[in-house]
Design an enzyme around this catalytic site. Structure first.
Site, mmCIF file in Angstrom:
data_model
loop_
_atom_site.group_PDB
_atom_site.id
_atom_site.type_symbol
_atom_site.label_atom_id
_atom_site.label_comp_id
_atom_site.label_asym_id
_atom_site.label_seq_id
_atom_site.Cartn_x
_atom_site.Cartn_y
_atom_site.Cartn_z
ATOM 1 N N HIS A 19 -2.581 2.815 -3.185
ATOM 2 C CA HIS A 19 -3.134 2.262 -1.945
ATOM 3 C C HIS A 19 -2.142 1.420 -1.161
ATOM 4 O O HIS A 19 -2.503 0.803 -0.146
ATOM 5 C CB HIS A 19 -4.352 1.396 -2.250
ATOM 6 C CG HIS A 19 -5.521 2.136 -2.816
ATOM 7 N ND1 HIS A 19 -6.548 2.623 -2.049
ATOM 8 C CD2 HIS A 19 -5.822 2.477 -4.092
ATOM 9 C CE1 HIS A 19 -7.442 3.212 -2.833
ATOM 10 N NE2 HIS A 19 -7.014 3.139 -4.071
ATOM 11 N N LYS A 26 0.171 -6.844 8.667
ATOM 12 C CA LYS A 26 -0.943 -6.448 9.559
ATOM 13 C C LYS A 26 -0.760 -7.072 10.949
ATOM 14 O O LYS A 26 -1.446 -6.721 11.892
ATOM 15 C CB LYS A 26 -2.263 -6.851 8.910
ATOM 16 C CG LYS A 26 -2.588 -6.105 7.611
ATOM 17 C CD LYS A 26 -3.826 -6.695 6.931
ATOM 18 C CE LYS A 26 -4.118 -6.054 5.581
ATOM 19 N NZ LYS A 26 -4.734 -4.716 5.664
ATOM 20 N N LYS A 43 -14.414 2.392 11.266
ATOM 21 C CA LYS A 43 -15.717 1.799 11.567
ATOM 22 C C LYS A 43 -15.809 1.432 13.052
ATOM 23 O O LYS A 43 -16.830 1.662 13.699
ATOM 24 C CB LYS A 43 -15.919 0.562 10.663
ATOM 25 C CG LYS A 43 -15.960 0.897 9.188
ATOM 26 C CD LYS A 43 -15.673 -0.278 8.270
ATOM 27 C CE LYS A 43 -15.531 0.204 6.822
ATOM 28 N NZ LYS A 43 -15.060 -0.856 5.888
ATOM 29 N N THR A 53 -9.426 1.164 6.949
ATOM 30 C CA THR A 53 -10.755 1.768 7.020
ATOM 31 C C THR A 53 -11.596 1.085 8.094
ATOM 32 O O THR A 53 -12.472 1.702 8.690
ATOM 33 C CB THR A 53 -11.466 1.679 5.642
ATOM 34 O OG1 THR A 53 -11.252 0.377 5.096
ATOM 35 C CG2 THR A 53 -10.966 2.736 4.691
ATOM 36 N N LYS A 91 -9.586 -8.276 9.215
ATOM 37 C CA LYS A 91 -8.959 -7.700 8.018
ATOM 38 C C LYS A 91 -8.296 -8.854 7.262
ATOM 39 O O LYS A 91 -8.200 -9.952 7.765
ATOM 40 C CB LYS A 91 -7.906 -6.625 8.400
ATOM 41 C CG LYS A 91 -6.909 -7.109 9.432
ATOM 42 C CD LYS A 91 -6.026 -5.968 9.971
ATOM 43 C CE LYS A 91 -6.765 -4.990 10.872
ATOM 44 N NZ LYS A 91 -6.705 -3.613 10.340
ATOM 45 N N ARG A 92 -7.794 -8.620 6.061
ATOM 46 C CA ARG A 92 -7.105 -9.683 5.337
ATOM 47 C C ARG A 92 -5.917 -10.146 6.163
ATOM 48 O O ARG A 92 -5.317 -9.378 6.928
ATOM 49 C CB ARG A 92 -6.656 -9.178 3.964
ATOM 50 C CG ARG A 92 -7.769 -8.990 2.964
ATOM 51 C CD ARG A 92 -8.428 -10.279 2.592
ATOM 52 N NE ARG A 92 -7.548 -11.215 1.913
ATOM 53 C CZ ARG A 92 -7.592 -11.470 0.589
ATOM 54 N NH1 ARG A 92 -8.460 -10.834 -0.184
ATOM 55 N NH2 ARG A 92 -6.784 -12.335 0.026
HETATM 56 C C1 LIG Z 1 -2.006 -6.954 -7.666
HETATM 57 C C2 LIG Z 1 -2.622 -7.511 -6.444
HETATM 58 C C3 LIG Z 1 -3.162 -6.426 -5.547
HETATM 59 C C4 LIG Z 1 -4.540 -6.374 -5.287
HETATM 60 C C5 LIG Z 1 -5.031 -5.382 -4.436
HETATM 61 C C6 LIG Z 1 -4.159 -4.461 -3.887
HETATM 62 C C7 LIG Z 1 -4.745 -3.387 -3.016
HETATM 63 C C8 LIG Z 1 -4.098 -2.103 -3.236
HETATM 64 C C9 LIG Z 1 -4.598 -3.737 -1.620
HETATM 65 C C10 LIG Z 1 -5.512 -2.907 -0.743
HETATM 66 O O1 LIG Z 1 -6.664 -3.215 -0.616
HETATM 67 N N1 LIG Z 1 -4.933 -1.880 -0.111
HETATM 68 C C11 LIG Z 1 -5.645 -1.256 0.968
HETATM 69 O O2 LIG Z 1 -6.384 -0.148 0.457
HETATM 70 C C12 LIG Z 1 -7.167 0.454 1.479
HETATM 71 C C13 LIG Z 1 -8.028 1.542 0.833
HETATM 72 O O3 LIG Z 1 -7.250 2.634 0.503
HETATM 73 C C14 LIG Z 1 -6.307 0.997 2.613
HETATM 74 O O4 LIG Z 1 -7.125 1.515 3.623
HETATM 75 C C15 LIG Z 1 -5.411 -0.100 3.170
HETATM 76 O O5 LIG Z 1 -4.500 0.439 4.104
HETATM 77 C C16 LIG Z 1 -4.650 -0.779 2.039
HETATM 78 O O6 LIG Z 1 -3.907 -1.904 2.502
HETATM 79 C C17 LIG Z 1 -2.812 -4.496 -4.132
HETATM 80 C C18 LIG Z 1 -2.311 -5.507 -4.984
#
Ligand SMILES: CCc1ccc([C@H](C)CC(=O)N[C@@H]2O[C@H](CO)[C@@H](O)[C@H](O)[C@H]2O)cc1
Length: 809
Positions: free
Chosen positions: A353, A546, A652, A648, A540-541
């Site tokens: 992701h 971003k 929406k 995503t 978003k975060r």
């Molecule tokens: C280890 C800490 C950590 C926690 C969560 C993440 C996630 C992968 C971050 C995340 O939410 N990525 C997002 O995933 C979405 C679903 O596929 C995408 O639409 C977003 O572009 C992406 O940033 C990475 C690292």
């Protein structure tokens, strides 16, 4: 075949009153929204429980293949309305409440968001649960039962303050059912050595390991009007009776409970904390143990488990799965290595992701072998056999070396997930291409057949029928109801995008949604915003890639434009932000402070008046997104090209009629492909232009700062005292942009962004043109349904058999 409950309003009222009386010894009229919510939730449980039991019966009777979606995050938000909609009784219940003189909205708002996720990854997992049940596939979720979800954000004096999300405290999870009979033990720490087990076999012998009990709680995932109920299994930790002497003090017990206490609030940087590794292993081991147990009840050979089980690894967080599965097959069931490995690689698949290197988890071998001694032994064995096998195949040594699992004292979890499985997918076309060309290029060169793309999707039912009921009724008016069952019927709207009456209807729908949001803004922030203004939204975060800061730089430019020429003809704008920053992410928190201080400056400046308003809405979460997104005119999707894997929220906003301000990044590109170049506003560098800077190291932020007077003035605004009470944050931003050479190229994309925003103002003033664009986005958003995304996973990765009960074809 449509299968909605035959429920009359009278029958519902009877059921509800009976449940309420059983639970609450008080009169309905005196009940709080929370008490009414509890009774309603328990009434609904009675409706879906028989379906749930029947579902599990029929799945095991038919020995159906099941896909298990392993994710350390699930972000469903509120479930009441989705459960009512999917049971086909939402309108009946609303009518029942009206007849009882009860305020349904107050009861809906009494439900606490289930916020067991950070952002995109967690929300996607929840969406997939809904789509799996709605398409009828046998797909179950596997995660953790956190007592505290993602922190509650309060803005105090402009600063983010994190408060525990005590979602359990108030009501616990009304939707869950404890499944004691499926509890298993999970082992940590200790020492392990291989002892002779006879007939030339070895078995591991553990000493002073910590053994904990994993207890599952199942949350039903209801399909849309098809009677299907799948499981979302969330694991909690307890102290096994037989080991309670090892935990004499409360503190000892607390330390154990800490394992599932709280969600780690980082969404892009690995913490590398022991507790996080224990969380990842705990949910993975417990999930795999019960999967093998329920498979063996079928009486089929373990070697062939891949014919009945798929396990999907959602990013690197559950990536220990292939090694843990090997441990279970070999140590617990005595399987031979090769047979076990053959089964493992056929069972496992992985989704990436993010390409951000800091997000790809790498555990130190020291910590890993300390927490998981036996699993570490198995990983080393997997790695050695991988090296040997690839060497034997004559593979390029450098590539093999780059792809091995244990390197430079670290365990590369993504490598384990890729080597230990048969499929690796990205979440949007450009993202998957980047994985092949760059992030995972050595893996792609060695095993190209594993790579595939699965562009993300959204649960259209939540973002239209639940979040935008007025929009949904207006769509019904113009194209009928079929789109509610088959979102692809939405394309019929293309026929009325230039129909003045239709345009007017959809304009009014948006204005109503904006009014609803404006009331919430006034109520929660005290800022009055005009619905005549463009609602320009970025939710978003908070993360540097971003580029919320680029949005802020444009706002500062507009501020000076108005200050320089107050009588000028401006298209009024309301900029709306919603964003949580990871607690340890200092730069992100500084940006939140500056946004809030800039908002104060602008919102209280009589010269600016209604031309410009800036609002930061605290505690952005799924239920707040349902209020904000349908009210947006402009959707800000402005990440640096190549950095946002998919996004995503962009989908929406599209589906509820916003026009997207976009870089050619993530799924923005596929949104452009669906809606047409003329119905989206594109700006900024392409991925190739970004990578050109990386190759040539020619990016010079200070030159841009020195040579562009508008940019120069905007950037100086962060440090020249114009924005009060954020000097240190302002200079932190100045340094990031100029001194440290602007990692995410905001300065180079600035003028292109400003020009694109001017185009938006001009387009919005041409209502016919704007409504054409807005309705084209709604009409052509059907591609982004997570129902289709999950069908692709089911058919191309998990090879699930076509569902019996599923209706959506
Ligand atoms: C280890 C800490 C950590 C926690 C969560 C993440 C996630 C992968 C971050 C995340 O939410 N990525 C997002 O995933 C979405 C679903 O596929 C995408 O639409 C977003 O572009 C992406 O940033 C990475 C690292």
């Amino acid at each position: 075949m449509e299968q909605t409950m035959e429920l009359t309003t009278d029958q519902f009222i009877r059921d509800f009153e009976q449940t309420f009386n059983e639970q609450q010894q008080t009169l309905l009229q005196n009940a709080t929204p929370t008490e009414l919510f509890l009774a309603l939730a328990h009434t609904i449980r009675q409706y879906y429980t028989p379906m749930w039991l029947e579902r599990n019966e029929s799945l095991s009777a038919r020995q159906e293949k099941i896909a298990y979606y392993f994710s350390i995050e699930f972000l469903p938000g509120r479930m009441l309305e989705t459960n009512l909609l999917n049971l086909g009784i939402l309108d009946t219940v609303k009518e029942g409440f009206t007849q009882l003189g009860l305020d349904f909205t107050a009861v809906k708002n009494a439900e606490h968001d289930m916020a067991l996720g950070n952002g995109g990854l967690g929300r996607l997992a929840a969406a997939f649960m809904d789509s799996l049940a709605t398409t009828g596939y046998a797909g179950f979720g596997n995660g953790l039962r956190y007592k505290y979800g993602l922190f509650k954000q309060r803005i105090v004096d402009g600063y983010q303050v994190e408060l525990p999300d005590a979602w359990f405290g108030s009501l616990g999870n009304v939707w869950e059912t404890r499944k004691d009979h499926d509890a298993v033990n999970v082992r940590f720490f200790g020492n392990v050595y291989m002892a002779d087990a006879g007939e030339g076999k070895l078995k591991p012998v553990y000493s002073n390991a910590q053994v904990l009990r994993a207890v599952p709680y199942d949350v039903p995932q209801l399909g849309y009007k098809n009677g299907v109920v799948n499981n979302l299994r969330l694991w909690d930790v307890e102290i096994p009776e037989e080991y309670e002497l090892n935990y004499p003090t409360i503190a000892d017990r607390r330390r154990v409970e800490d394992i599932t206490a709280v969600l780690y609030p980082d969404d892009s940087t690995e913490e590398g904390k022991k507790l996080r590794l224990m969380q990842e292993y705990f949910m993975t081991s417990a999930g795999l143990q019960t999967i093998v147990k329920s498979y063996l009840k079928m009486g089929l050979p373990l070697e062939k488990i891949y014919e009945k089980v798929s396990v999907h690894i959602n990013d690197t967080h559950p990536a220990v799965a292939p090694a843990e599965f090997m441990r279970i097959l070999i140590d617990d069931y005595g399987m031979e290595w090769d047979a076990a490995w053959n089964a493992t690689t056929k069972v496992m698949s992985y989704t990436n992701h993010t390409i951000l290197s800091e997000a790809l988890e790498k555990w130190s071998t020291g910590l890993f072998s300390f927490v998981l001694p036996r699993v570490f032994q198995i990983i080393v064995e997997i790695d050695n056999r991988y090296m040997a096998q690839m060497g034997a195949q004559g593979a390029d040594y450098a590539r093999v070396e780059n792809t091995r699992i244990v390197r430079n004292g670290q365990v590369h979890m993504a490598h384990l997930a890729i080597i230990g499985g048969h499929s690796v997918n990205g979440v949007a076309q450009i993202h998957t291409e980047l994985l092949k060309e760059d992030t995972l290029r050595d893996f792609y060169a060695l095993t190209p057949e594993k790579f595939n793309n699965k562009t993300n999707g959204i649960v259209q039912r939540r973002w239209t029928q639940i979040a935008a009921p007025v929009l949904s009724q207006t769509i019904d008016k113009w194209i009928g109801f079929e789109w509610r069952n088959d979102i692809h019927a939405l394309r019929a709207l293309n026929d009325v995008v230039d129909n003045p009456r239709a345009q007017n209807d959809f304009w009014e729908v948006k204005q109503l949604a904006k009014k609803r949001l404006a009331d919430y803004i006034e109520e929660t922030t005290g800022v009055h915003v005009s619905t005549d203004a463009i609602f320009d939204v970025q939710v978003k975060r908070l993360h540097a890639y971003k580029r919320q800061l680029l949005n802020v730089m444009h706002i500062i430019k507009l501020y000076w434009d108005i200050k320089d020429n107050p009588e000028g003809d401006f298209t009024p704008r309301v900029f709306i932000f919603g964003a949580k920053a990871a607690p340890g992410y200092h730069f992100a928190k500084s940006i939140i402070k500056v946004i809030n201080e800039l908002a104060n400056l602008i919102n209280n400046d009589p010269e600016i008046g209604d031309k410009l308003k800036v609002v930061f809405l605290e505690n952005y979460r799924v239920s707040l997104a349902e209020l904000i997104i349908p009210a947006a005119n402009v959707s800000e999707q402005i990440s640096l090209a190549s950095k946002e894997a998919s996004g995503t929220s962009n989908m929406k906003f599209m589906m509820t009629g916003a026009v997207t301000m976009a870089t050619l990044d993530g799924a923005n590109i596929e949104i452009r492909d669906e809606v047409g170049e003329e119905n989206i506003v594109i700006f900024g560098m392409t991925k190739d232009e970004v990578y050109h800077h990386y190759e040539t190291h020619d990016y010079n932020a200070r030159y841009l700062y020195d040579t562009d007077p508008v940019l120069h003035r905007v950037i100086n605004t962060f440090v020249d005292g114009t924005i009060p009470r954020c000097q240190s944050e302002g200079s932190e931003i100045f340094d990031a942009l100029v001194t440290y050479n602007d990692e995410y190229f905001l300065l180079e994309d600035f003028q292109s962004y400003v020009a694109a925003q001017a185009r938006v103002s001009a387009l919005y003033r041409d209502r016919e043109r704007w409504m054409h664009m807005s309705m084209m986005n709604i009409a052509n958003s059907d591609k982004f349904t997570s129902d289709d995304t999950i069908r692709q996973y089911a058919e191309e990765i998990w090879h699930l058999s076509l569902p019996h009960a599923g209706r959506h074809r």
